[in-house]
Design a protein around this motif. Structure first.
Motif, mmCIF file in Angstrom:
data_model
loop_
_atom_site.group_PDB
_atom_site.id
_atom_site.type_symbol
_atom_site.label_atom_id
_atom_site.label_comp_id
_atom_site.label_asym_id
_atom_site.label_seq_id
_atom_site.Cartn_x
_atom_site.Cartn_y
_atom_site.Cartn_z
ATOM 1 N N ALA A 66 19.461 27.211 -48.686
ATOM 2 C CA ALA A 66 19.684 27.584 -50.374
ATOM 3 C C ALA A 66 19.427 29.525 -50.478
ATOM 4 O O ALA A 66 18.916 29.831 -49.957
ATOM 5 C CB ALA A 66 18.854 26.715 -50.850
ATOM 6 N N LEU A 67 20.649 29.379 -51.821
ATOM 7 C CA LEU A 67 20.457 30.828 -51.736
ATOM 8 C C LEU A 67 20.165 30.600 -53.346
ATOM 9 O O LEU A 67 21.372 30.318 -54.406
ATOM 10 C CB LEU A 67 21.740 30.907 -51.625
ATOM 11 C CG LEU A 67 21.594 33.077 -52.474
ATOM 12 C CD1 LEU A 67 20.901 34.191 -52.241
ATOM 13 C CD2 LEU A 67 23.083 33.598 -51.971
ATOM 14 N N GLN A 68 19.508 31.940 -54.304
ATOM 15 C CA GLN A 68 19.426 31.134 -55.839
ATOM 16 C C GLN A 68 19.454 32.582 -56.651
ATOM 17 O O GLN A 68 18.497 33.503 -55.905
ATOM 18 C CB GLN A 68 17.832 30.923 -56.107
ATOM 19 C CG GLN A 68 17.174 30.091 -57.105
ATOM 20 C CD GLN A 68 17.688 28.753 -58.212
ATOM 21 O OE1 GLN A 68 17.243 28.224 -56.966
ATOM 22 N NE2 GLN A 68 17.853 29.295 -59.352
ATOM 23 N N THR A 69 20.221 32.591 -57.525
ATOM 24 C CA THR A 69 19.968 33.657 -58.178
ATOM 25 C C THR A 69 20.220 33.036 -59.602
ATOM 26 O O THR A 69 19.142 32.322 -59.845
ATOM 27 C CB THR A 69 22.009 34.190 -58.436
ATOM 28 O OG1 THR A 69 22.118 33.579 -59.333
ATOM 29 C CG2 THR A 69 22.372 34.611 -56.769
ATOM 30 N N GLN A 70 19.784 34.337 -60.564
ATOM 31 C CA GLN A 70 19.981 34.306 -61.786
ATOM 32 C C GLN A 70 20.473 32.578 -62.581
ATOM 33 O O GLN A 70 20.059 32.167 -63.479
ATOM 34 C CB GLN A 70 19.369 35.617 -62.747
ATOM 35 C CG GLN A 70 19.361 34.809 -64.053
ATOM 36 C CD GLN A 70 17.742 35.067 -64.394
ATOM 37 O OE1 GLN A 70 17.199 35.497 -63.583
ATOM 38 N NE2 GLN A 70 17.582 34.436 -65.416
ATOM 39 N N THR A 71 21.520 32.914 -62.171
ATOM 40 C CA THR A 71 23.167 32.238 -62.896
ATOM 41 C C THR A 71 23.257 30.510 -61.974
ATOM 42 O O THR A 71 23.560 30.203 -62.215
ATOM 43 C CB THR A 71 24.134 32.869 -63.439
ATOM 44 O OG1 THR A 71 24.279 33.700 -62.064
ATOM 45 C CG2 THR A 71 23.323 33.501 -64.156
ATOM 46 N N LYS A 72 23.408 30.985 -60.552
ATOM 47 C CA LYS A 72 24.062 30.344 -59.614
ATOM 48 C C LYS A 72 23.036 29.646 -58.325
ATOM 49 O O LYS A 72 21.949 30.893 -57.566
ATOM 50 C CB LYS A 72 25.052 30.776 -58.851
ATOM 51 C CG LYS A 72 25.710 31.467 -60.082
ATOM 52 C CD LYS A 72 27.175 31.717 -59.002
ATOM 53 C CE LYS A 72 28.474 32.306 -59.533
ATOM 54 N NZ LYS A 72 27.712 34.166 -59.868
ATOM 55 N N LEU B 173 19.005 39.046 -57.885
ATOM 56 C CA LEU B 173 18.734 37.941 -56.024
ATOM 57 C C LEU B 173 17.362 36.976 -56.534
ATOM 58 O O LEU B 173 16.918 38.036 -56.581
ATOM 59 C CB LEU B 173 18.865 38.239 -54.781
ATOM 60 C CG LEU B 173 18.680 37.910 -53.966
ATOM 61 C CD1 LEU B 173 19.242 36.487 -53.182
ATOM 62 C CD2 LEU B 173 18.611 39.006 -52.874
ATOM 63 N N ARG B 174 17.084 35.921 -56.260
ATOM 64 C CA ARG B 174 15.764 35.691 -56.880
ATOM 65 C C ARG B 174 14.902 34.641 -54.992
ATOM 66 O O ARG B 174 14.018 35.245 -54.905
ATOM 67 C CB ARG B 174 15.953 34.128 -57.251
ATOM 68 C CG ARG B 174 16.368 34.227 -58.754
ATOM 69 C CD ARG B 174 14.311 34.415 -60.058
ATOM 70 N NE ARG B 174 15.057 34.561 -61.033
ATOM 71 C CZ ARG B 174 15.287 35.863 -61.412
ATOM 72 N NH1 ARG B 174 14.552 36.650 -60.303
ATOM 73 N NH2 ARG B 174 15.139 36.059 -62.556
ATOM 74 N N SER B 175 16.123 34.124 -54.591
ATOM 75 C CA SER B 175 15.293 33.490 -53.057
ATOM 76 C C SER B 175 16.106 32.994 -52.332
ATOM 77 O O SER B 175 17.474 32.196 -52.713
ATOM 78 C CB SER B 175 14.434 32.533 -53.492
ATOM 79 O OG SER B 175 15.035 31.679 -53.811
ATOM 80 N N ILE B 176 15.863 33.041 -50.769
ATOM 81 C CA ILE B 176 16.809 32.562 -49.813
ATOM 82 C C ILE B 176 16.164 31.345 -49.215
ATOM 83 O O ILE B 176 14.550 31.666 -49.024
ATOM 84 C CB ILE B 176 17.522 33.412 -48.832
ATOM 85 C CG1 ILE B 176 18.415 34.280 -49.724
ATOM 86 C CG2 ILE B 176 18.103 32.582 -48.236
ATOM 87 C CD1 ILE B 176 18.307 35.791 -48.653
ATOM 88 N N ASN B 177 16.823 30.710 -48.504
ATOM 89 C CA ASN B 177 15.134 29.237 -47.958
ATOM 90 C C ASN B 177 16.176 28.754 -46.701
ATOM 91 O O ASN B 177 17.360 28.603 -47.067
ATOM 92 C CB ASN B 177 15.587 27.907 -48.867
ATOM 93 C CG ASN B 177 14.733 27.907 -50.077
ATOM 94 O OD1 ASN B 177 15.042 28.713 -51.226
ATOM 95 N ND2 ASN B 177 13.200 27.478 -50.215
ATOM 96 N N THR B 178 15.050 28.401 -45.760
ATOM 97 C CA THR B 178 15.698 27.303 -44.883
ATOM 98 C C THR B 178 14.886 26.668 -45.275
ATOM 99 O O THR B 178 14.361 26.472 -45.668
ATOM 100 C CB THR B 178 15.971 28.064 -43.497
ATOM 101 O OG1 THR B 178 14.607 28.928 -43.510
ATOM 102 C CG2 THR B 178 16.521 29.513 -43.299
ATOM 103 N N LYS B 179 14.912 25.733 -43.898
ATOM 104 C CA LYS B 179 13.808 24.549 -43.492
ATOM 105 C C LYS B 179 12.750 25.102 -43.676
ATOM 106 O O LYS B 179 11.331 24.261 -44.449
ATOM 107 C CB LYS B 179 14.403 23.937 -43.179
ATOM 108 C CG LYS B 179 13.684 22.093 -42.505
ATOM 109 C CD LYS B 179 14.368 21.015 -41.505
ATOM 110 C CE LYS B 179 14.610 20.082 -42.381
ATOM 111 N NZ LYS B 179 15.775 20.565 -42.615
ATOM 112 N N ASP B 180 12.021 26.310 -43.143
ATOM 113 C CA ASP B 180 10.777 26.275 -42.731
ATOM 114 C C ASP B 180 10.116 27.533 -43.441
ATOM 115 O O ASP B 180 9.055 28.648 -43.241
ATOM 116 C CB ASP B 180 9.855 26.378 -41.382
ATOM 117 C CG ASP B 180 10.985 27.154 -40.795
ATOM 118 O OD1 ASP B 180 12.003 28.057 -40.648
ATOM 119 O OD2 ASP B 180 11.005 28.001 -39.532
ATOM 120 N N CYS B 181 10.764 28.550 -44.339
ATOM 121 C CA CYS B 181 11.367 29.613 -44.479
ATOM 122 C C CYS B 181 11.855 29.802 -45.829
ATOM 123 O O CYS B 181 12.754 29.723 -46.461
ATOM 124 C CB CYS B 181 11.581 30.508 -43.630
ATOM 125 S SG CYS B 181 11.607 32.428 -43.003
#
Lengths: 451, 555
Positions: A66-72, B173-181
């Motif tokens: 997953a990638l999360q930004t402010q709007t998406k 940009l807020r966050s990026i996830n993988t299963k463990d990270c």
């Protein structure tokens, strides 16, 4: 219900090895929805995703999710090596006022729902079109286009528990009726040895299955979400059902099998049957009488005769009619009993990871919104469901929300049971007592500890 | 504040209805600490758009100049301790590592090769949590592990990711996830902060830690100076001004992972007999009430607050106190000599420096006294005040009381609270009084154990799978992280959580007055936990004068 077109920002599939050189970026994009997005915008989106995947690979051996930004929110799924499917959803624009938070909850698409959407889309593709890596590079763009465009447009993402926990609704039958179903299937497979019965469904409930659970879920979803609703609609529009139709007909291909041309129209699927060691291609034949539907497969290499189908029709028609009537009677009795049980406000969900059995008090097709589970409660259930470690092999969790909802989750090996109770001024002991009663009434014989 | 809290407790009581209204352990009418919930704060931070965020970083009126104007000081050249000559001085040819924003380039050929190999080197691989700080131009400033010089490539990629997302409709940009990270990004003023973590901390908790790291830098430089540096030279290598601050950030990161104070946004107090604390406070007030520029007098020991005396109208935010704890604990030199040091407290006033007289109270006591003033040259009067205070404390036998508490003398009820409470099914608990932002846990940290944490961390911060036989208090706190997160979740906050599995039973409960987290034996009866919690709250109430600071003294 969430309006898919306003919430889904984009959906795309890429493979970076397809256009490794600079200037070939567009070749990497196998599919992009919506279609009207410019080539430059596509390149930027996919470029960002490629960079994100690569960035995370330096820290984790797990694929990016997953990638999360402010709007998406971007959800990633890598079904086959180097093939990435990405779903981008717009988030409700956050503001500071409290009222908008409530709004935000209602509008929110659960990440797990997005993940499920991607996984299901891929499995459908794999069942009907095959593995990405088996498709020649020159065909893949058109194949994806042909499959995914109608698929993505036909999806309704509702904030419904069935999109969070994907399972199969089984129909419990008493011994004799179930025996009838099994006898019928055995008889059919003996008389027509090329044919295998892979599923027996009544209304939307599964009675018998001859596939691995993984394939079964996909086939079940195809039948229940796509094929059968269309069929039912047709039957209703057709008004009085003709006598011939009462005795059953082939519903896939949609117009039945009357000529040799119709045989050519049979759908081919990639499946792994119970005795198979690997996935093979089969013809998928679907036959329906009253509310009973059966799915048959034949090896795709076999040459099929029109005569076989005529004979099959004559064999299945009357027998299936009988069985369907018996089952129908039983269902009426069940429905009456359930109506007495279900007159409480409390909702429960049962799920078994081993056979994907799913049962809920909330009606599967939510016609009455009040009976549906509130989005904020659904969020909590989604989190509990996706975090298995928290409860372990046996355990219990009780959560109280701001709106006086009490959500109880229980696990017992591969089984999960959730109860939602809304009660003001209750305490944990009263809630636990109520959950215990629901558990006993609905899940007789299934052991949950702590009791 | 306490009165409102009481009302709401009575209406909100859920499982423990029989708690009577007066039982709100630790609440008092006035608080020395500013109890603004940092969680709400971070959420607002998370939800504002880039322009707003920028303005919030620049346009703040200075509390320090306000104080100065009140006491009739001119405020000129307050904020220029490290002169800007320093910046203009040594000019270096600085290459821009931040290639504008062509991500596809970054991907193709270019950055990879030897730099990526460095990321796989033993120094960096298999770490539980990385923290990287870089300038918005992509220049490395800090890396928790390894050598940030060798991470220029990675920083370039981070900068490019941030700017590509920013170019798309002002997104962040807020966050990026993988299963463990998880990788969590925070763009703050001219800096980009990134945490890459395999721990069980939530995104919000990691953002909070990055904000602390940012504040740590601000506390060394002030926000004004930080902004000005990058306005003048976008490519400036900030490490030249931060010499020594790396160690502060290193220690802060460890501190945040170990101490629940950060999880709860609260301050730990050293448990002391009420009389002893009163004597200490009075000794400080009677000595310092004539010193006009003194804003705060703070006595701390082993990351715990002993007392805080303040100028009327001003309070300190827990996060500023945490930075002071970290500052004192990280600086060995304070132990040997009285020091005079500029320090910026970002929540109090990010634009300017306070000046602090820092010294340990006596050779045989680990308590440290900080006297913070707006006056640049007040060392001598404050030094004198300190000696007077030390003498008074000696005379009043307060030093002994502090030492007893620090050495966890067996006679004190707070040394081993669980034993004193006497409910065997409780394994661990932590309690926060919301109106005063103070916390108490069943396992108060003592000095020597803090040293242990640092020793443990020196082994490298690697991910290790150890078989846990007996949980330490840190393990308990780690288990609470998820509960804290759910309780403070912005979208679906929970008020009460009870979880029971084969490992343990954990109860988390938030009311308007307090937060409580308790670990019980596995599979205990709900009735039993209810009784135990009642009993526990009564005990805290009984001991509140000892474990909390129940007043808000001023000069």
């Amino acid at each position: 219900m969430i309006d898919i077109n306003s919430k889904i920002n984009s959906f795309f599939i890429f493979n970076s090895t397809f256009g490794p050189k600079e200037g070939e970026e567009l070749k990497r994009i196998l599919f992009f929805h919506p279609n009207q997005v410019t080539a430059d915008a596509r390149k930027i989106q996919v470029g960002l995703c490629e960079a994100v995947v690569k960035f995370m690979s330096t820290f984790s051996s797990e694929p990016c999710e997953a990638l999360q930004t402010q709007t998406k929110r971007y959800i990633f799924f890598q079904p086959e090596k180097n093939y990435w499917m990405v779903l981008v959803v717009r988030l409700p624009y956050p503001t500071k006022s409290m009222s908008s938070i409530a709004e935000k909850r209602g509008d929110m698409i659960q990440p797990v729902m997005m993940q499920n959407l991607l996984v299901t889309a891929y499995k459908m593709f794999r069942m009907f079109v095959g593995l990405f890596s088996d498709i020649p590079a020159e065909d893949i763009y058109t194949k994806c286009q042909q499959f995914f465009t109608p698929y993505i447009l036909s999806r309704n993402i509702t904030n419904d528990v069935t999109n969070v926990i994907q399972g199969i609704n089984y129909l419990p039958l008493e011994k004799n009726s179930f025996f009838k179903v099994v006898c019928f299937i055995d008889l059919l497979e003996i008389n027509y040895s090329d044919f295998k019965c892979i599923a027996f469904i009544y209304n939307e409930q599964l009675i018998w299955n001859g596939l691995s659970t993984d394939d079964m879920l996909t086939l079940y979803q195809y039948l229940v979400q796509s094929l059968l609703p269309k069929q039912v609609e047709k039957e209703i529009q057709g008004g009085a059902v003709t006598a011939a139709q009462r005795h059953g007909r082939f519903i896939s291909p949609p117009d039945g099998i009357h000529t040799l041309d119709d045989i050519q129209k049979l759908v081919k699927v990639y499946l792994k049957l119970e005795d198979d060691t690997e996935t093979k291609q089969y013809y998928l034949i679907i036959y329906r009488t009253l509310s009973a539907t059966i799915c048959l497969t034949v090896d795709a290499k076999k040459t099929l005769e029109l005569e076989t189908f005529r004979s099959l029709d004559a064999f299945i028609g009357p027998q299936l009619y009988n069985i369907a009537s018996t089952v129908s009677e039983q269902c009426t009795v069940h429905a009456l009993q359930n109506a007495q049980l279900a007159n409480t406000e409390n909702k429960f969900i049962y799920f078994n990871r081993l056979n994907l059995a799913f049962k809920t008090s909330a009606p599967i097709n939510t016609l009455t919104p009040s009976a549906a589970i509130k989005p904020e409660v659904l969020t909590i259930i989604a989190e509990l469901h996706s975090d298995r470690k928290s409860l372990g092999n046996y355990g219990e969790i009780i959560i109280k929300t701001l709106d006086e909802y009490w959500i109880t989750g229980k696990s017992s090996n591969e089984r999960e049971f959730y109860v939602v109770i809304q009660k003001k001024n209750a305490n944990i002991i009263e809630v636990a007592e109520e959950v215990k009663q629901i558990c006993e009434a609905q899940m007789k014989g299934i052991f949950f500890y702590p009791i | 504040m306490a009165s409102t809290s009481k009302d709401t407790v009575s209406t909100n009581v859920t499982s423990q209805e029989d708690i009577d209204d007066d039982l709100l352990p630790g609440a008092c009418p006035e608080s020395v600490l500013n109890p603004t919930d940092s969680f709400e704060e971070f959420e607002t931070e998370m939800s504002s758009n880039p322009q707003e965020r920028h303005s919030s970083l620049t346009t703040k009126c200075s509390t320090i100049s306000e104080i100065q104007s009140e006491i009739g000081e001119s405020s000129k050249d307050m904020k220029t301790v490290k002169s800007s000559d320093d910046l203009k001085g040594k000019d270096e040819a600085m290459s821009s590592s931040a290639s504008s924003s062509n991500l596809t380039d970054q991907n193709g050929d270019g950055v990879d090769s030897d730099k990526d190999e460095y990321l796989q080197s033993p120094e960096l691989v298999n770490k539980e949590k990385h923290v990287f700080i870089l300038s918005s131009a992509g220049k490395p400033i800090y890396s928790r592990y390894g050598n940030e010089d060798k991470l220029a490539g990675l920083c370039g990629v981070i900068q490019a990711l941030v700017s590509v997302v920013e170019d798309q409709n002002q997104d962040i940009l807020r966050s990026i996830n993988t299963k463990d990270c998880k990788a969590v990004f925070l763009v703050k003023g001219p800096l980009i902060l990134v945490a890459v973590s395999k721990s069980n901390e939530s995104e919000t908790q990691l953002v909070m830690q990055l904000t602390y790291a940012f504040n740590q830098i601000v506390s060394v430089l002030t926000l004004t100076q930080l902004n000005r540096i990058f306005e003048q030279r976008r490519n400036y290598d900030l490490r030249r001004l931060l010499a020594g601050a790396e160690r502060l950030i290193d220690n802060l990161l460890i501190f945040m992972e170990k101490d629940p104070a950060f999880l709860l946004g609260a301050v730990r107090c050293l448990p002391l007999p009420e009389k002893a604390r009163e004597n200490i406070t009075n000794a400080i007030i009677s000595t310092c009430n004539k010193i006009r520029d003194l804003v705060f007098a703070i006595m701390i020991a082993g990351n715990q607050l002993i007392t805080l005396v303040r100028m009327k109208k001003y309070t300190l935010h827990p996060s500023d106190i945490h930075l002071l704890f970290n500052f004192v604990r990280s600086s060995e030199s304070f132990k040997t000599a009285e020091s005079w040091t500029p320090i910026c407290l970002p929540k109090f006033d990010a634009t300017g420096f306070l000046h602090g007289h820092v010294s340990y109270i006596s050779e045989d006591c680990q308590a440290c006294l900080l006297l913070l003033t707006v006056q640049r040259d007040a060392f001598y009067p404050l030094s004198q005040a300190k000696h007077t205070i030390a003498e008074k404390l000696e005379k009043l036998k307060c030093i002994g009381a502090i030492n007893d508490a620090l050495n966890r003398s067996k006679d004190l009820p707070t040394t081993n609270p669980l034993k004193h409470i006497g409910i065997p099914i409780i394994r661990h608990f932590m309690y926060k009084c919301k109106s005063t932002a103070q916390l108490f846990t069943s396992d108060p940290i003592s000095l020597d154990r803090l040293q242990d944490y640092r020793m443990m961390h020196r082994e490298g911060g690697d991910i290790t799978v150890k078989k846990i036989e007996k949980l330490s208090d840190i393990d308990y706190v780690k288990n609470y992280r998820k509960f804290c997160n759910q309780i403070h979740c912005a979208t679906v906050p929970a008020k009460f959580i009870f979880r029971s599995n084969s490992q343990d039973t954990i109860l988390a409960w938030i009311t308007n007055g307090f937060e409580l987290y308790v670990t019980f034996d596995p599979l205990v009866e709900k009735e039993q936990t209810k009784k135990a919690v009642d009993h526990l709250l009564q005990w805290i109430k009984r001991e509140e004068n000892r474990i909390f600071i129940m007043n808000a003294p001023t000069f």
